[in-house]
Scaffold this motif. Sequence first.
Motif, PDB file in Angstrom:
ATOM      1  N   PRO A 148     -33.771  -9.294 -96.738  1.00  0.00           N
ATOM      2  CA  PRO A 148     -33.785 -10.502 -95.897  1.00  0.00           C
ATOM      3  C   PRO A 148     -34.190 -10.202 -94.456  1.00  0.00           C
ATOM      4  O   PRO A 148     -33.755  -9.216 -93.859  1.00  0.00           O
ATOM      5  N   ASP A 149     -35.031 -11.079 -93.898  1.00  0.00           N
ATOM      6  CA  ASP A 149     -35.356 -10.961 -92.473  1.00  0.00           C
ATOM      7  C   ASP A 149     -34.333 -11.675 -91.604  1.00  0.00           C
ATOM      8  O   ASP A 149     -34.316 -11.524 -90.385  1.00  0.00           O
ATOM      9  N   THR A 150     -33.465 -12.462 -92.242  1.00  0.00           N
ATOM     10  CA  THR A 150     -32.370 -13.165 -91.568  1.00  0.00           C
ATOM     11  C   THR A 150     -31.129 -12.997 -92.441  1.00  0.00           C
ATOM     12  O   THR A 150     -31.163 -13.327 -93.624  1.00  0.00           O
ATOM     13  N   GLN A 151     -30.070 -12.459 -91.873  1.00  0.00           N
ATOM     14  CA  GLN A 151     -28.888 -12.186 -92.688  1.00  0.00           C
ATOM     15  C   GLN A 151     -27.628 -12.409 -91.866  1.00  0.00           C
ATOM     16  O   GLN A 151     -27.553 -12.021 -90.694  1.00  0.00           O
ATOM     17  N   LEU A 152     -26.657 -13.048 -92.499  1.00  0.00           N
ATOM     18  CA  LEU A 152     -25.372 -13.299 -91.861  1.00  0.00           C
ATOM     19  C   LEU A 152     -24.288 -13.005 -92.894  1.00  0.00           C
ATOM     20  O   LEU A 152     -24.136 -13.743 -93.870  1.00  0.00           O
ATOM     21  N   ALA A 153     -23.562 -11.890 -92.686  1.00  0.00           N
ATOM     22  CA  ALA A 153     -22.538 -11.452 -93.641  1.00  0.00           C
ATOM     23  C   ALA A 153     -21.166 -11.572 -93.005  1.00  0.00           C
ATOM     24  O   ALA A 153     -20.989 -11.294 -91.813  1.00  0.00           O
ATOM     25  N   THR A 154     -20.191 -11.961 -93.813  1.00  0.00           N
ATOM     26  CA  THR A 154     -18.813 -12.114 -93.353  1.00  0.00           C
ATOM     27  C   THR A 154     -17.903 -11.243 -94.203  1.00  0.00           C
ATOM     28  O   THR A 154     -17.952 -11.295 -95.436  1.00  0.00           O
ATOM     29  N   PHE A 155     -17.069 -10.440 -93.529  1.00  0.00           N
ATOM     30  CA  PHE A 155     -16.145  -9.518 -94.197  1.00  0.00           C
ATOM     31  C   PHE A 155     -14.729  -9.957 -93.841  1.00  0.00           C
ATOM     32  O   PHE A 155     -14.342  -9.946 -92.670  1.00  0.00           O
ATOM     33  N   GLU A 156     -13.973 -10.323 -94.857  1.00  0.00           N
ATOM     34  CA  GLU A 156     -12.649 -10.896 -94.621  1.00  0.00           C
ATOM     35  C   GLU A 156     -11.548  -9.895 -94.934  1.00  0.00           C
ATOM     36  O   GLU A 156     -11.625  -9.134 -95.905  1.00  0.00           O
ATOM     37  N   PHE A 157     -10.524  -9.924 -94.077  1.00  0.00           N
ATOM     38  CA  PHE A 157      -9.322  -9.108 -94.219  1.00  0.00           C
ATOM     39  C   PHE A 157      -8.120 -10.049 -94.119  1.00  0.00           C
ATOM     40  O   PHE A 157      -8.274 -11.213 -93.741  1.00  0.00           O
ATOM     41  N   PRO A 158      -6.929  -9.573 -94.422  1.00  0.00           N
ATOM     42  CA  PRO A 158      -5.767 -10.467 -94.350  1.00  0.00           C
ATOM     43  C   PRO A 158      -5.576 -11.145 -93.000  1.00  0.00           C
ATOM     44  O   PRO A 158      -5.178 -12.310 -92.950  1.00  0.00           O
ATOM     45  N   ASP A 159      -5.836 -10.449 -91.898  1.00  0.00           N
ATOM     46  CA  ASP A 159      -5.624 -11.055 -90.578  1.00  0.00           C
ATOM     47  C   ASP A 159      -6.788 -10.811 -89.634  1.00  0.00           C
ATOM     48  O   ASP A 159      -6.613 -10.759 -88.418  1.00  0.00           O
ATOM     49  N   LEU A 160      -7.989 -10.651 -90.183  1.00  0.00           N
ATOM     50  CA  LEU A 160      -9.147 -10.300 -89.364  1.00  0.00           C
ATOM     51  C   LEU A 160     -10.418 -10.682 -90.099  1.00  0.00           C
ATOM     52  O   LEU A 160     -10.476 -10.657 -91.333  1.00  0.00           O
ATOM     53  N   CYS A 161     -11.437 -11.029 -89.329  1.00  0.00           N
ATOM     54  CA  CYS A 161     -12.755 -11.310 -89.897  1.00  0.00           C
ATOM     55  C   CYS A 161     -13.800 -10.550 -89.073  1.00  0.00           C
ATOM     56  O   CYS A 161     -13.757 -10.553 -87.841  1.00  0.00           O
ATOM     57  N   ILE A 162     -14.737  -9.875 -89.760  1.00  0.00           N
ATOM     58  CA  ILE A 162     -15.846  -9.171 -89.125  1.00  0.00           C
ATOM     59  C   ILE A 162     -17.144  -9.807 -89.615  1.00  0.00           C
ATOM     60  O   ILE A 162     -17.270 -10.133 -90.798  1.00  0.00           O
ATOM     61  N   GLN A 163     -18.094  -9.949 -88.713  1.00  0.00           N
ATOM     62  CA  GLN A 163     -19.346 -10.624 -89.055  1.00  0.00           C
ATOM     63  C   GLN A 163     -20.540  -9.775 -88.622  1.00  0.00           C
ATOM     64  O   GLN A 163     -20.532  -9.174 -87.543  1.00  0.00           O
ATOM     65  N   TRP A 164     -21.557  -9.722 -89.479  1.00  0.00           N
ATOM     66  CA  TRP A 164     -22.821  -9.044 -89.155  1.00  0.00           C
ATOM     67  C   TRP A 164     -23.958 -10.065 -89.179  1.00  0.00           C
ATOM     68  O   TRP A 164     -24.034 -10.912 -90.085  1.00  0.00           O
TER      69      TRP A 164
END
Length: 648
Positions: free
Chosen positions: A504-520
């Motif tokens: 992908p030339d455009t990508q948005l990923a979300t990584f979920e944890f119990p009390d935290l979210c990380i995004q790329w």
Amino acid sequence: MLCPSKVIENSTSDVARVIRGSPAPGCVSPVLRMRRKRNRSPGVSAGFGPDTSPPPATPFSSGNSSSMADWSVDGVGLHPATQTQIRQSQNHPAVENQLDNLVQRRFRCFDNGMGLVRRRSTAGDVGCRGRDTIRNFPRPEEDFPDARPLAKPGNLDNRDKSAFSSSDDSSPVGEARAAPGFPRGGCGTTRSRWISSDPVDPWTELLLPEAAMSAWNRRHFLSAASGLTLGSGRTSSLLAQDEKAQTEAEPQPKREPVRLALMGVNGRGRQLMSVLARFPEAEIAWICDPDTQTWDPAVKQWTEAGRPAPQTTQDFRKALDDKSVDVLVCAAPDHWHALATVWACQAGKDVYVEKPCCHNPVEGRRMIEAARKYQRVVQVGTQRRSAPDMQALAEYLQSGKLGQVKFVRTWITSVRPSIGKVAVSAPPEHLDYSLWAGPGPDRGYKSNLVHYHWHWRWDFGTGECGNNGIHGLDVARWGTGVDAPTRVTCGGGRYYFEDDQETPDTQLATFEFPDLCIQWEHRTWSPRGLDGETFGVEFYGTEGTLLTNGRGWTVYDPKNAVVQKVEPGESDANHWRNFFDCLKTRSLPNADIEINHKSTMFCHLANIAWRTGSVVNYDGATETISNNPAASALLGRQYRKGFELPVL
């Protein structure tokens, strides 16, 4: 960006007093002006106050013929301690290396109007227009060989230009490409530009309050200078742990030679050679690349650094058979990283492998098993793990000073070229394409993939998420102290390019944890970044926000006021020093394969979620995906005969 004159006026740090020229307590004369002349007349000695004896002709550093005799000093009534401090420093001669290794290493340009520093170049003094343009000007990101700064150096010869462009001259260059961290104006503002001024001026000037100089030793000076902060005037010493960053300028005990085989020298491998040339113990014994056209430039680069010519081979396994080789350095494409590492461990070699450490999750786990079974040191090229500013960032976040971090976002934006569409053709005679494909499938040679654009094909690469996302996601995971997400989703697509790319030339990923979210997030067709940065990691805590562009960091309070700022530290050289140290101590390195495998897993899970168009529920303990056969199938891959990944 704040005007540097205001920064200095508002700061209470010692280095701000240095720059302002304010007298320190006990200072007889407020400012000591030190000048270094290009051609010093024979027999002329510097006037050092009451003591007029000439300074010793001790070289300032290895490879530098400058001595204190090359400096003239304007000042009266200097304290004897000042004279002693200027002339001689026990561990490190102060003035020259403070200038070279602190100022010149950390900054590309200065406001000459302030009289802070005028830096000589081979084409004359290089300065910046405008009083608001003091800014660190970072080197191009190693992962952007096709990027160039948008600012155009003026009146600089090729040696000067090389400081602002990638070392991979063979890569395509576009009119509007920007590497991470490059300001669009070149020196910090859109209206500034590089200029060459006064080519006959023989002076390099540095203003120092003499009492401060007499009282400070090298560490105090460098620590205070590195800690100049904006807003509150607080200091944050990034050099408290940065002794290693100066090792190339300090006398070092003689180390045992380390013989290396370098695998892959078209792009990143050549950049690593530049860093390795700074270490006397590094001996490149082999250049390994299936493309014979890459050999001569690599050998020339190494011999021009004053080193013996390495042997060359297309098949790196020949180098693994050499009992005198200590280390395999793997800068080959992603699909080779795991197999090369495992084979090297089996051959009794330690390994420095570039990021991402592996092409898929199964390979990462196999690399850990090989390193542990054969008791090998395996360092991955996420060099920020060895940068003192990034180490301080992780310590700051884990101390709780930012409160509870609930959200982290990391991103990169760039303008990459289209790779076009080409048909399969016969490979050139100088390339062993079957060997290049190695553990990946041989679907036929395509000229637009070799040597760089394989990144955007799933057979060989991991897309921009694996290419640059690993840098941001590793810092995000490090700062928050998490191991593995429980749920991963990913959107985006190939919206811009219509060519042979698959990723992908455009990508948005979300990584979920119990009390935290990380995004790329990444865009490879749009240069505008977030918060003024084309690359960044931003931590949002309950007590403030921390932003880094990978080189230094800034903390904002809940009212968006700057409360702390840490300047960039050395990363590449520190990373190699850490690796070489671990070869001797047999300790785990800063970016040990297990650490990096956990970070690289984020990239793989994002790509798997995107490729399958599904939600990925992940179990970090077992490294498995639940109730999703299509996603689980992408945890590993099939291997060609002769290139199977060993089961350990």
